[in-house]
Design a protein around this motif. Structure first.
Motif, PDB file in Angstrom:
ATOM      1  N   UNK A 140       0.835  -1.206   0.000  1.00 49.47           N
ATOM      2  CA  UNK A 140       0.000   0.000   0.000  1.00 49.47           C
ATOM      3  C   UNK A 140       0.864   1.247   0.000  1.00 49.47           C
ATOM      4  N   UNK A 141       1.925   1.232   0.812  1.00 51.71           N
ATOM      5  CA  UNK A 141       2.829   2.396   0.877  1.00 51.71           C
ATOM      6  C   UNK A 141       3.513   2.629  -0.463  1.00 51.71           C
ATOM      7  N   UNK A 142       3.912   1.552  -1.136  1.00 48.67           N
ATOM      8  CA  UNK A 142       4.596   1.692  -2.422  1.00 48.67           C
ATOM      9  C   UNK A 142       3.730   2.438  -3.432  1.00 48.67           C
ATOM     10  N   UNK A 143       2.462   2.067  -3.531  1.00 50.72           N
ATOM     11  CA  UNK A 143       1.604   2.651  -4.561  1.00 50.72           C
ATOM     12  C   UNK A 143       0.986   3.983  -4.129  1.00 50.72           C
ATOM     13  N   UNK A 144       0.599   4.110  -2.876  1.00 52.97           N
ATOM     14  CA  UNK A 144      -0.029   5.362  -2.442  1.00 52.97           C
ATOM     15  C   UNK A 144       0.981   6.489  -2.293  1.00 52.97           C
ATOM     16  N   UNK A 145       2.237   6.158  -1.967  1.00 52.09           N
ATOM     17  CA  UNK A 145       3.245   7.193  -1.745  1.00 52.09           C
ATOM     18  C   UNK A 145       4.216   7.336  -2.915  1.00 52.09           C
ATOM     19  N   UNK A 146       3.909   6.702  -4.051  1.00 58.32           N
ATOM     20  CA  UNK A 146       4.847   6.732  -5.177  1.00 58.32           C
ATOM     21  C   UNK A 146       5.217   8.146  -5.610  1.00 58.32           C
ATOM     22  N   UNK A 147       4.251   9.052  -5.840  1.00 56.71           N
ATOM     23  CA  UNK A 147       4.645  10.421  -6.218  1.00 56.71           C
ATOM     24  C   UNK A 147       5.455  11.122  -5.125  1.00 56.71           C
ATOM     25  N   UNK A 148       5.076  10.901  -3.853  1.00 57.71           N
ATOM     26  CA  UNK A 148       5.787  11.553  -2.755  1.00 57.71           C
ATOM     27  C   UNK A 148       7.204  10.994  -2.617  1.00 57.71           C
ATOM     28  N   UNK A 149       7.349   9.677  -2.793  1.00 61.61           N
ATOM     29  CA  UNK A 149       8.674   9.061  -2.709  1.00 61.61           C
ATOM     30  C   UNK A 149       9.613   9.653  -3.752  1.00 61.61           C
ATOM     31  N   UNK A 150       9.091   9.856  -4.943  1.00 63.47           N
ATOM     32  CA  UNK A 150       9.895  10.439  -6.031  1.00 63.47           C
ATOM     33  C   UNK A 150      10.203  11.910  -5.759  1.00 63.47           C
ATOM     34  N   UNK A 169      16.475   8.464 -11.528  1.00 59.71           N
ATOM     35  CA  UNK A 169      16.218   8.816 -10.133  1.00 59.71           C
ATOM     36  C   UNK A 169      14.887   8.257  -9.649  1.00 59.71           C
ATOM     37  N   UNK A 170      13.902   8.127 -10.538  1.00 66.57           N
ATOM     38  CA  UNK A 170      12.613   7.570 -10.125  1.00 66.57           C
ATOM     39  C   UNK A 170      12.812   6.186  -9.501  1.00 66.57           C
ATOM     40  N   UNK A 171      13.604   5.349 -10.147  1.00 65.18           N
ATOM     41  CA  UNK A 171      13.827   4.005  -9.635  1.00 65.18           C
ATOM     42  C   UNK A 171      14.820   4.010  -8.467  1.00 65.18           C
ATOM     43  N   UNK A 172      15.823   4.890  -8.528  1.00 64.37           N
ATOM     44  CA  UNK A 172      16.768   4.991  -7.416  1.00 64.37           C
ATOM     45  C   UNK A 172      16.062   5.428  -6.143  1.00 64.37           C
ATOM     46  N   UNK A 173      15.132   6.389  -6.266  1.00 57.60           N
ATOM     47  CA  UNK A 173      14.393   6.888  -5.105  1.00 57.60           C
ATOM     48  C   UNK A 173      13.583   5.770  -4.454  1.00 57.60           C
TER      49      UNK A 173
END
Length: 535
Positions: free
Chosen positions: A87-97, A370-374
Protein backbone atom coordinates in the motif's frame (compact mmCIF):
# COMPACT_ATOMS: atom_id res chain seq x y z
CA UNK A 1 36.90 14.98 -37.17
CA UNK A 2 35.07 14.50 -33.89
CA UNK A 3 31.94 13.20 -35.57
CA UNK A 4 33.90 10.32 -37.08
CA UNK A 5 32.92 6.87 -35.81
CA UNK A 6 35.64 4.90 -34.04
CA UNK A 7 35.45 1.12 -33.91
CA UNK A 8 37.54 0.17 -30.85
CA UNK A 9 40.11 -2.59 -31.21
CA UNK A 10 39.00 -5.80 -29.48
CA UNK A 11 41.28 -6.42 -26.51
CA UNK A 12 42.61 -9.62 -25.00
CA UNK A 13 43.54 -10.53 -21.44
CA UNK A 14 42.31 -8.41 -18.54
CA UNK A 15 41.32 -5.45 -20.71
CA UNK A 16 39.35 -7.75 -22.97
CA UNK A 17 37.58 -9.29 -19.98
CA UNK A 18 36.66 -5.84 -18.64
CA UNK A 19 35.39 -4.77 -22.04
CA UNK A 20 33.29 -7.91 -22.56
CA UNK A 21 31.76 -7.90 -19.07
CA UNK A 22 31.03 -4.19 -19.25
CA UNK A 23 29.24 -4.58 -22.56
CA UNK A 24 26.89 -7.12 -20.99
CA UNK A 25 25.82 -4.73 -18.23
CA UNK A 26 22.42 -3.11 -18.80
CA UNK A 27 21.58 0.57 -18.42
CA UNK A 28 21.84 1.78 -14.76
CA UNK A 29 18.07 2.31 -14.72
CA UNK A 30 17.48 -1.35 -15.56
CA UNK A 31 20.02 -2.34 -12.90
CA UNK A 32 17.91 -0.55 -10.30
CA UNK A 33 14.77 -2.40 -11.44
CA UNK A 34 16.64 -5.69 -10.90
CA UNK A 35 17.84 -4.45 -7.50
CA UNK A 36 14.29 -3.59 -6.43
CA UNK A 37 13.08 -7.08 -7.37
CA UNK A 38 16.02 -8.68 -5.55
CA UNK A 39 15.40 -6.47 -2.48
CA UNK A 40 11.74 -7.47 -2.33
CA UNK A 41 12.66 -11.16 -2.40
CA UNK A 42 15.40 -10.64 0.19
CA UNK A 43 13.03 -8.74 2.50
CA UNK A 44 10.49 -11.58 2.34
CA UNK A 45 13.22 -14.09 3.21
CA UNK A 46 14.49 -11.89 6.06
CA UNK A 47 11.01 -11.44 7.51
CA UNK A 48 10.33 -15.18 7.32
CA UNK A 49 13.62 -16.00 9.08
CA UNK A 50 13.13 -13.26 11.67
CA UNK A 51 16.23 -11.20 10.90
CA UNK A 52 16.92 -8.54 13.56
CA UNK A 53 19.77 -6.34 14.67
CA UNK A 54 20.11 -4.23 17.81
CA UNK A 55 22.22 -1.37 19.12
CA UNK A 56 22.63 0.13 22.58
CA UNK A 57 20.58 3.33 22.53
CA UNK A 58 20.40 6.16 25.06
CA UNK A 59 18.10 8.45 23.12
CA UNK A 60 14.35 8.87 23.42
CA UNK A 61 13.09 9.02 19.82
CA UNK A 62 13.48 5.88 17.72
CA UNK A 63 13.58 5.95 13.90
CA UNK A 64 10.30 5.07 12.19
CA UNK A 65 11.52 1.57 11.25
CA UNK A 66 12.89 0.62 14.71
CA UNK A 67 11.77 0.03 18.30
CA UNK A 68 13.35 0.76 21.69
CA UNK A 69 13.46 -2.31 23.91
CA UNK A 70 15.33 -2.41 27.25
CA UNK A 71 17.77 0.29 26.20
CA UNK A 72 18.37 -1.30 22.80
CA UNK A 73 17.35 0.04 19.42
CA UNK A 74 16.06 -2.95 17.47
CA UNK A 75 15.48 -3.23 13.73
CA UNK A 76 13.38 -6.08 12.28
CA UNK A 77 13.21 -7.20 8.65
CA UNK A 78 9.86 -6.34 7.11
CA UNK A 79 8.61 -8.03 3.94
CA UNK A 80 8.04 -5.61 1.09
CA UNK A 81 5.24 -7.94 -0.03
CA UNK A 82 3.27 -7.19 3.15
CA UNK A 83 -0.06 -5.39 2.77
CA UNK A 84 1.31 -2.32 4.54
CA UNK A 85 4.40 -1.98 2.33
CA UNK A 86 2.54 -2.70 -0.91
CA UNK A 87 0.00 0.00 0.00
CA UNK A 88 2.83 2.40 0.88
CA UNK A 89 4.60 1.69 -2.42
CA UNK A 90 1.60 2.65 -4.56
CA UNK A 91 -0.03 5.36 -2.44
CA UNK A 92 3.25 7.19 -1.75
CA UNK A 93 4.85 6.73 -5.18
CA UNK A 94 4.64 10.42 -6.22
CA UNK A 95 5.79 11.55 -2.75
CA UNK A 96 8.67 9.06 -2.71
CA UNK A 97 9.89 10.44 -6.03
CA UNK A 98 9.34 14.13 -5.29
CA UNK A 99 10.86 13.96 -1.78
CA UNK A 100 14.05 12.23 -2.93
CA UNK A 101 16.75 14.72 -1.90
CA UNK A 102 19.03 14.45 -4.97
CA UNK A 103 16.17 15.30 -7.35
CA UNK A 104 15.50 18.85 -6.18
CA UNK A 105 19.19 19.50 -5.62
CA UNK A 106 20.24 18.46 -9.12
CA UNK A 107 17.40 20.34 -10.80
CA UNK A 108 18.30 23.50 -8.88
CA UNK A 109 22.01 23.31 -9.65
CA UNK A 110 21.57 22.33 -13.29
CA UNK A 111 19.32 25.29 -14.11
CA UNK A 112 22.14 27.60 -13.07
CA UNK A 113 24.88 25.52 -14.68
CA UNK A 114 22.91 25.44 -17.95
CA UNK A 115 23.06 29.23 -18.24
CA UNK A 116 26.79 29.35 -17.49
CA UNK A 117 27.47 26.57 -20.00
CA UNK A 118 25.20 27.70 -22.86
CA UNK A 119 26.28 31.31 -22.60
CA UNK A 120 29.85 30.18 -23.34
CA UNK A 121 31.25 31.14 -19.93
CA UNK A 122 32.77 27.74 -19.17
CA UNK A 123 34.34 27.42 -22.62
CA UNK A 124 35.84 30.92 -22.36
CA UNK A 125 37.24 30.19 -18.91
CA UNK A 126 38.97 27.04 -20.13
CA UNK A 127 40.41 28.70 -23.23
CA UNK A 128 41.43 31.82 -21.33
CA UNK A 129 43.19 29.76 -18.67
CA UNK A 130 45.42 28.01 -21.20
CA UNK A 131 46.11 30.86 -23.59
CA UNK A 132 49.75 32.03 -23.62
CA UNK A 133 50.80 29.22 -21.27
CA UNK A 134 54.64 29.01 -20.94
CA UNK A 135 56.04 25.88 -22.60
CA UNK A 136 57.67 24.59 -19.42
CA UNK A 137 54.56 24.92 -17.27
CA UNK A 138 51.99 23.56 -19.70
CA UNK A 139 51.50 20.23 -17.91
CA UNK A 140 50.84 21.59 -14.38
CA UNK A 141 48.58 24.37 -15.66
CA UNK A 142 46.58 21.90 -17.75
CA UNK A 143 46.37 19.65 -14.66
CA UNK A 144 44.88 22.39 -12.47
CA UNK A 145 42.55 23.68 -15.19
CA UNK A 146 41.44 20.11 -15.91
CA UNK A 147 40.45 19.43 -12.31
CA UNK A 148 38.78 22.82 -11.87
CA UNK A 149 36.88 22.31 -15.13
CA UNK A 150 34.74 19.61 -13.53
CA UNK A 151 32.36 22.46 -12.75
CA UNK A 152 31.86 22.71 -16.50
CA UNK A 153 30.57 19.14 -16.70
CA UNK A 154 31.34 17.62 -20.13
CA UNK A 155 32.91 20.78 -21.53
CA UNK A 156 36.31 19.69 -20.23
CA UNK A 157 36.32 16.57 -22.44
CA UNK A 158 35.13 18.41 -25.54
CA UNK A 159 37.22 21.57 -25.16
CA UNK A 160 40.22 21.07 -22.87
CA UNK A 161 41.56 17.74 -24.13
CA UNK A 162 41.81 18.61 -27.86
CA UNK A 163 43.01 22.12 -27.00
CA UNK A 164 45.82 20.71 -24.84
CA UNK A 165 47.05 18.72 -27.84
CA UNK A 166 46.97 21.82 -30.04
CA UNK A 167 48.90 23.88 -27.47
CA UNK A 168 51.59 21.21 -27.10
CA UNK A 169 51.99 20.89 -30.87
CA UNK A 170 52.17 24.67 -31.33
CA UNK A 171 55.36 24.88 -29.22
CA UNK A 172 56.99 21.73 -30.64
CA UNK A 173 55.91 19.35 -27.89
CA UNK A 174 54.20 16.05 -28.63
CA UNK A 175 50.42 16.57 -28.85
CA UNK A 176 49.66 13.12 -27.42
CA UNK A 177 51.46 14.17 -24.25
CA UNK A 178 49.06 17.11 -24.03
CA UNK A 179 46.08 14.78 -24.44
CA UNK A 180 47.49 12.46 -21.77
CA UNK A 181 47.99 15.30 -19.26
CA UNK A 182 44.51 16.70 -19.89
CA UNK A 183 42.79 13.29 -19.72
CA UNK A 184 44.66 12.44 -16.52
CA UNK A 185 43.41 15.65 -14.90
CA UNK A 186 39.85 15.66 -16.26
CA UNK A 187 39.10 11.97 -15.82
CA UNK A 188 41.71 10.49 -13.47
CA UNK A 189 41.52 13.51 -11.18
CA UNK A 190 37.73 13.57 -11.24
CA UNK A 191 37.53 13.78 -7.44
CA UNK A 192 39.77 16.85 -7.23
CA UNK A 193 38.81 20.51 -7.40
CA UNK A 194 39.65 23.86 -5.88
CA UNK A 195 36.05 24.67 -4.94
CA UNK A 196 33.07 22.38 -4.24
CA UNK A 197 30.44 22.26 -6.96
CA UNK A 198 27.49 20.31 -8.29
CA UNK A 199 29.27 16.93 -7.96
CA UNK A 200 29.75 17.48 -4.22
CA UNK A 201 26.11 18.38 -3.77
CA UNK A 202 24.92 15.40 -5.81
CA UNK A 203 27.05 12.78 -4.04
CA UNK A 204 26.32 14.16 -0.59
CA UNK A 205 22.60 14.03 -1.29
CA UNK A 206 22.93 10.22 -1.59
CA UNK A 207 25.19 10.20 1.47
CA UNK A 208 22.48 12.01 3.42
CA UNK A 209 19.83 9.45 2.51
CA UNK A 210 22.18 6.63 3.57
CA UNK A 211 23.26 8.30 6.83
CA UNK A 212 19.63 8.75 7.85
CA UNK A 213 19.24 4.97 7.99
CA UNK A 214 20.89 5.10 11.43
CA UNK A 215 20.61 8.80 12.26
CA UNK A 216 17.41 10.33 10.86
CA UNK A 217 18.50 13.87 11.70
CA UNK A 218 21.80 13.82 9.79
CA UNK A 219 21.99 16.72 7.30
CA UNK A 220 24.54 16.99 4.54
CA UNK A 221 27.18 19.69 4.38
CA UNK A 222 28.02 20.43 0.72
CA UNK A 223 31.43 21.69 1.87
CA UNK A 224 32.14 18.44 3.72
CA UNK A 225 34.93 17.32 1.34
CA UNK A 226 36.34 20.73 0.42
CA UNK A 227 39.78 20.32 2.04
CA UNK A 228 40.06 16.76 0.77
CA UNK A 229 39.30 17.57 -2.88
CA UNK A 230 41.68 20.54 -2.68
CA UNK A 231 44.31 18.15 -1.35
CA UNK A 232 43.79 15.96 -4.41
CA UNK A 233 44.62 18.90 -6.67
CA UNK A 234 47.77 19.62 -4.64
CA UNK A 235 48.89 15.96 -4.71
CA UNK A 236 47.91 15.04 -8.28
CA UNK A 237 49.24 18.16 -10.05
CA UNK A 238 52.97 17.43 -9.50
CA UNK A 239 52.35 13.78 -10.41
CA UNK A 240 50.82 14.81 -13.76
CA UNK A 241 53.67 17.30 -14.31
CA UNK A 242 56.41 14.75 -13.59
CA UNK A 243 54.87 11.88 -15.56
CA UNK A 244 54.05 14.04 -18.60
CA UNK A 245 57.46 15.67 -18.84
CA UNK A 246 59.73 12.85 -17.65
CA UNK A 247 57.94 9.60 -18.52
CA UNK A 248 55.17 9.91 -21.13
CA UNK A 249 56.58 12.52 -23.52
CA UNK A 250 60.11 11.00 -23.71
CA UNK A 251 58.50 7.65 -24.64
CA UNK A 252 56.53 9.34 -27.42
CA UNK A 253 59.64 10.89 -28.93
CA UNK A 254 60.13 14.33 -30.43
CA UNK A 255 57.47 16.20 -32.37
CA UNK A 256 58.91 18.02 -35.35
CA UNK A 257 56.02 18.11 -37.80
CA UNK A 258 54.97 21.35 -39.44
CA UNK A 259 51.93 23.22 -38.16
CA UNK A 260 49.26 22.91 -40.82
CA UNK A 261 46.41 25.31 -41.65
CA UNK A 262 43.94 23.33 -39.57
CA UNK A 263 46.18 23.63 -36.50
CA UNK A 264 46.54 27.37 -37.02
CA UNK A 265 42.75 27.63 -37.26
CA UNK A 266 42.37 25.70 -34.01
CA UNK A 267 44.84 28.01 -32.31
CA UNK A 268 42.85 31.00 -33.48
CA UNK A 269 39.71 29.46 -32.03
CA UNK A 270 41.47 29.35 -28.69
CA UNK A 271 42.01 33.11 -28.66
CA UNK A 272 39.50 35.15 -26.67
CA UNK A 273 37.76 38.01 -28.42
CA UNK A 274 37.25 41.46 -26.93
CA UNK A 275 33.63 40.63 -26.08
CA UNK A 276 34.66 37.45 -24.27
CA UNK A 277 37.34 39.23 -22.24
CA UNK A 278 34.80 41.89 -21.26
CA UNK A 279 32.31 39.14 -20.42
CA UNK A 280 34.82 37.40 -18.16
CA UNK A 281 35.48 40.66 -16.31
CA UNK A 282 31.75 41.18 -15.80
CA UNK A 283 31.34 37.56 -14.67
CA UNK A 284 34.18 38.00 -12.18
CA UNK A 285 32.51 41.08 -10.72
CA UNK A 286 29.20 39.21 -10.50
CA UNK A 287 30.91 36.30 -8.69
CA UNK A 288 32.42 38.70 -6.16
CA UNK A 289 29.02 40.28 -5.56
CA UNK A 290 27.46 36.86 -4.86
CA UNK A 291 30.23 36.00 -2.39
CA UNK A 292 29.95 39.40 -0.74
CA UNK A 293 26.17 39.06 -0.47
CA UNK A 294 26.35 35.70 1.29
CA UNK A 295 29.15 36.94 3.54
CA UNK A 296 26.99 39.92 4.54
CA UNK A 297 24.16 37.59 5.50
CA UNK A 298 26.57 35.88 7.89
CA UNK A 299 28.31 38.94 9.32
CA UNK A 300 25.83 41.84 9.22
CA UNK A 301 25.32 43.11 12.80
CA UNK A 302 21.91 42.09 14.09
CA UNK A 303 20.90 40.34 10.86
CA UNK A 304 22.49 36.92 10.28
CA UNK A 305 20.03 34.55 8.56
CA UNK A 306 22.79 32.04 7.86
CA UNK A 307 23.98 31.77 11.47
CA UNK A 308 22.02 29.85 14.09
CA UNK A 309 22.41 32.06 17.15
CA UNK A 310 20.83 29.43 19.41
CA UNK A 311 23.43 26.75 18.61
CA UNK A 312 27.07 26.34 19.56
CA UNK A 313 30.16 25.23 17.69
CA UNK A 314 30.10 24.25 13.99
CA UNK A 315 26.35 23.61 14.19
CA UNK A 316 25.86 27.38 14.21
CA UNK A 317 26.90 27.38 10.54
CA UNK A 318 24.38 24.74 9.45
CA UNK A 319 22.05 27.32 7.79
CA UNK A 320 25.04 28.55 5.77
CA UNK A 321 25.95 25.02 4.67
CA UNK A 322 22.32 24.38 3.68
CA UNK A 323 22.33 27.57 1.60
CA UNK A 324 25.34 26.47 -0.50
CA UNK A 325 23.03 24.81 -3.05
CA UNK A 326 21.14 28.07 -3.59
CA UNK A 327 24.44 29.97 -3.63
CA UNK A 328 25.81 27.81 -6.44
CA UNK A 329 22.59 28.21 -8.41
CA UNK A 330 22.74 32.02 -8.08
CA UNK A 331 26.48 32.08 -8.83
CA UNK A 332 26.20 30.10 -12.08
CA UNK A 333 23.01 31.86 -13.14
CA UNK A 334 24.28 35.38 -12.56
CA UNK A 335 27.80 34.94 -13.96
CA UNK A 336 26.45 33.10 -17.01
CA UNK A 337 23.86 35.80 -17.63
CA UNK A 338 26.27 38.76 -17.46
CA UNK A 339 28.79 36.91 -19.66
CA UNK A 340 26.09 36.07 -22.19
CA UNK A 341 24.94 39.69 -22.26
CA UNK A 342 28.50 40.89 -22.90
CA UNK A 343 29.10 38.54 -25.84
CA UNK A 344 25.62 39.02 -27.30
CA UNK A 345 24.35 35.45 -26.81
CA UNK A 346 21.80 36.60 -24.24
CA UNK A 347 19.65 39.50 -25.41
CA UNK A 348 16.85 39.29 -22.88
CA UNK A 349 15.26 37.32 -20.07
CA UNK A 350 13.63 34.95 -22.57
CA UNK A 351 17.07 33.68 -23.60
CA UNK A 352 17.99 32.93 -19.98
CA UNK A 353 14.74 31.05 -19.39
CA UNK A 354 15.26 29.04 -22.58
CA UNK A 355 18.79 28.08 -21.47
CA UNK A 356 17.41 26.89 -18.13
CA UNK A 357 14.78 24.82 -19.94
CA UNK A 358 17.42 23.27 -22.17
CA UNK A 359 19.47 22.43 -19.09
CA UNK A 360 16.56 20.52 -17.60
CA UNK A 361 16.02 18.69 -20.91
CA UNK A 362 19.60 17.40 -20.91
CA UNK A 363 19.09 15.63 -17.60
CA UNK A 364 15.87 13.87 -18.65
CA UNK A 365 17.65 10.45 -18.54
CA UNK A 366 18.71 11.27 -14.99
CA UNK A 367 15.10 12.04 -14.01
CA UNK A 368 14.08 8.57 -15.19
CA UNK A 369 17.02 6.96 -13.37
CA UNK A 370 16.22 8.82 -10.13
CA UNK A 371 12.61 7.57 -10.12
CA UNK A 372 13.83 4.00 -9.64
CA UNK A 373 16.77 4.99 -7.42
CA UNK A 374 14.39 6.89 -5.11
CA UNK A 375 12.14 3.88 -4.73
CA UNK A 376 15.07 1.53 -4.14
CA UNK A 377 16.41 3.75 -1.34
CA UNK A 378 12.93 4.17 0.20
CA UNK A 379 12.14 0.44 0.02
CA UNK A 380 15.57 -0.38 1.45
CA UNK A 381 14.58 1.72 4.45
CA UNK A 382 11.05 0.26 4.75
CA UNK A 383 12.40 -3.29 4.73
CA UNK A 384 14.82 -2.71 7.61
CA UNK A 385 17.46 -4.60 5.61
CA UNK A 386 19.76 -1.54 5.44
CA UNK A 387 20.33 -1.06 9.18
CA UNK A 388 20.41 -4.84 9.75
CA UNK A 389 23.22 -5.23 7.19
CA UNK A 390 24.99 -2.15 8.57
CA UNK A 391 24.82 -3.27 12.21
CA UNK A 392 25.72 -6.90 11.44
CA UNK A 393 28.55 -5.81 9.15
CA UNK A 394 29.82 -3.33 11.73
CA UNK A 395 29.84 -6.03 14.43
CA UNK A 396 31.85 -8.38 12.21
CA UNK A 397 34.29 -5.64 11.21
CA UNK A 398 34.69 -4.61 14.83
CA UNK A 399 35.42 -8.25 15.71
CA UNK A 400 38.17 -8.25 13.08
CA UNK A 401 39.60 -5.15 14.80
CA UNK A 402 40.52 -3.52 11.50
CA UNK A 403 41.92 0.02 11.80
CA UNK A 404 39.88 2.88 10.32
CA UNK A 405 42.37 3.58 7.49
CA UNK A 406 42.15 -0.02 6.29
CA UNK A 407 38.33 0.08 6.35
CA UNK A 408 38.35 3.16 4.14
CA UNK A 409 40.93 1.68 1.78
CA UNK A 410 38.52 -1.25 1.34
CA UNK A 411 35.78 1.22 0.36
CA UNK A 412 38.21 2.94 -2.01
CA UNK A 413 39.26 -0.31 -3.69
CA UNK A 414 35.66 -1.53 -3.98
CA UNK A 415 34.78 1.72 -5.71
CA UNK A 416 37.73 1.49 -8.11
CA UNK A 417 36.90 -2.10 -9.13
CA UNK A 418 33.24 -1.24 -9.79
CA UNK A 419 34.34 1.80 -11.78
CA UNK A 420 35.99 -0.49 -14.33
CA UNK A 421 32.53 -1.75 -15.29
CA UNK A 422 30.07 1.00 -14.31
CA UNK A 423 31.13 4.53 -15.23
CA UNK A 424 28.46 6.59 -13.51
CA UNK A 425 29.69 7.88 -10.12
CA UNK A 426 26.17 8.61 -8.91
CA UNK A 427 24.77 5.24 -10.01
CA UNK A 428 27.43 3.37 -8.01
CA UNK A 429 27.18 5.61 -4.97
CA UNK A 430 23.39 5.47 -4.85
CA UNK A 431 23.73 1.72 -4.22
CA UNK A 432 26.98 1.52 -2.23
CA UNK A 433 26.17 4.40 0.10
CA UNK A 434 23.11 2.63 1.50
CA UNK A 435 25.39 -0.01 3.02
CA UNK A 436 28.87 1.43 3.58
CA UNK A 437 27.85 4.83 5.01
CA UNK A 438 25.70 3.54 7.92
CA UNK A 439 28.06 0.60 8.51
CA UNK A 440 31.09 2.86 8.93
CA UNK A 441 29.07 5.41 10.92
CA UNK A 442 28.45 2.67 13.48
CA UNK A 443 32.22 2.18 13.65
CA UNK A 444 32.77 5.89 14.27
CA UNK A 445 33.73 7.01 10.75
CA UNK A 446 31.91 10.06 9.45
CA UNK A 447 29.74 10.00 6.32
CA UNK A 448 31.97 12.73 4.87
CA UNK A 449 35.09 10.55 5.19
CA UNK A 450 33.37 7.54 3.65
CA UNK A 451 32.22 9.72 0.75
CA UNK A 452 35.76 11.04 0.29
CA UNK A 453 37.20 7.50 0.13
CA UNK A 454 34.56 6.48 -2.41
CA UNK A 455 35.32 9.52 -4.59
CA UNK A 456 39.02 8.76 -4.58
CA UNK A 457 38.45 5.17 -5.72
CA UNK A 458 35.94 6.25 -8.34
CA UNK A 459 38.40 8.75 -9.82
CA UNK A 460 41.66 7.18 -10.95
CA UNK A 461 40.18 4.07 -12.61
CA UNK A 462 38.32 6.25 -15.13
CA UNK A 463 41.48 6.22 -17.27
CA UNK A 464 42.02 2.45 -16.92
CA UNK A 465 38.88 1.25 -18.69
CA UNK A 466 37.68 1.49 -22.31
CA UNK A 467 34.12 1.63 -20.94
CA UNK A 468 34.51 5.25 -19.87
CA UNK A 469 31.83 7.09 -21.89
CA UNK A 470 34.26 9.59 -23.43
CA UNK A 471 36.95 7.03 -24.26
CA UNK A 472 35.99 6.76 -27.97
CA UNK A 473 36.00 10.56 -28.28
CA UNK A 474 39.48 10.82 -26.76
CA UNK A 475 40.60 8.08 -29.13
CA UNK A 476 39.44 10.25 -32.04
CA UNK A 477 41.45 13.18 -30.69
CA UNK A 478 44.55 10.95 -30.53
CA UNK A 479 44.06 9.58 -34.04
CA UNK A 480 44.11 13.08 -35.48
CA UNK A 481 47.82 13.16 -34.58
CA UNK A 482 48.68 9.47 -34.95
CA UNK A 483 46.45 7.23 -37.06
CA UNK A 484 47.96 4.06 -35.56
CA UNK A 485 46.66 4.76 -32.03
CA UNK A 486 44.17 2.15 -30.82
CA UNK A 487 42.40 1.33 -27.58
CA UNK A 488 45.39 -0.56 -26.19
CA UNK A 489 47.78 2.26 -27.10
CA UNK A 490 45.65 4.84 -25.29
CA UNK A 491 45.31 2.64 -22.21
CA UNK A 492 49.08 2.07 -22.14
CA UNK A 493 49.60 5.83 -22.46
CA UNK A 494 47.41 6.46 -19.40
CA UNK A 495 48.52 3.53 -17.25
CA UNK A 496 51.41 5.37 -15.51
CA UNK A 497 49.00 8.10 -14.38
CA UNK A 498 46.43 5.57 -13.12
CA UNK A 499 48.97 3.56 -11.11
CA UNK A 500 50.55 6.64 -9.54
CA UNK A 501 47.13 8.14 -8.77
CA UNK A 502 46.10 4.87 -7.12
CA UNK A 503 49.20 4.76 -4.90
CA UNK A 504 48.92 8.44 -4.04
CA UNK A 505 45.16 8.18 -3.44
CA UNK A 506 45.52 5.28 -1.02
CA UNK A 507 48.38 7.01 0.81
CA UNK A 508 46.43 10.26 1.00
CA UNK A 509 43.31 8.55 2.37
CA UNK A 510 45.31 6.64 4.99
CA UNK A 511 47.21 9.77 5.98
CA UNK A 512 44.05 11.83 6.29
CA UNK A 513 42.60 9.34 8.76
CA UNK A 514 45.86 8.73 10.62
CA UNK A 515 46.31 12.44 11.32
CA UNK A 516 42.56 13.06 11.79
CA UNK A 517 42.63 16.02 9.40
CA UNK A 518 39.47 18.09 8.85
CA UNK A 519 37.69 17.23 5.60
CA UNK A 520 35.94 20.58 5.24
CA UNK A 521 34.34 23.29 7.37
CA UNK A 522 32.59 21.45 10.20
CA UNK A 523 33.48 17.99 8.81
CA UNK A 524 35.81 15.56 10.58
CA UNK A 525 37.06 12.03 9.93
CA UNK A 526 35.47 10.49 13.02
CA UNK A 527 31.88 10.76 14.17
CA UNK A 528 29.64 9.84 17.12
CA UNK A 529 25.97 9.11 16.46
CA UNK A 530 23.79 10.78 19.10
CA UNK A 531 22.12 8.17 21.28
CA UNK A 532 24.01 5.22 19.78
CA UNK A 533 26.88 3.16 21.10
CA UNK A 534 29.20 1.36 18.70
CA UNK A 535 28.40 -2.37 18.38
Amino acid sequence: MIAETVRPVRQRGLLGFIERVGNYLPDPTIIFIYLIVALMLLSALGAALGWTASLPFSGTNAPANAEIENGMLTYRASSLFSAENIARLFTEMPRTYANFAPLGIVLTIMMGVAVAERSGLFFALIRGSLRNTPRRYMAPIIAVVGMVSHHAADAAYVVLIPMAAVLFASVGRHPLAGIAAALAAVSGGYAGNIMPGQLDVLLFSFTQEAARIVEPGWTMNPLGNWYFILGIVIVFTPIIWFLTDKVVEPRLGTWDEEIDDQLRADLEKGALGDDERRGLRHAGIAALLVVAGFAALCLWPGYTPFIDQNAEGPIRLQPLYASIIAALFILFLLTGTVFGRAVGIIKGSADVIEMMREGVKTIAPYLVFVFFAAHFVAMFNWSGIGPIIAISGAEKLQGMNLPAPLLLVCVLLMSSVLDLFIGSATAKWSVLSSVVVPMLMLLGISPEMTTAAYRMGDSYTNIMTPLMSYFPLVLVFCQRWDKSIGVGSLLALMLPYALCFMAAGIAMTVGWVAFDLPLGPGAQVFYDIPGHTAP
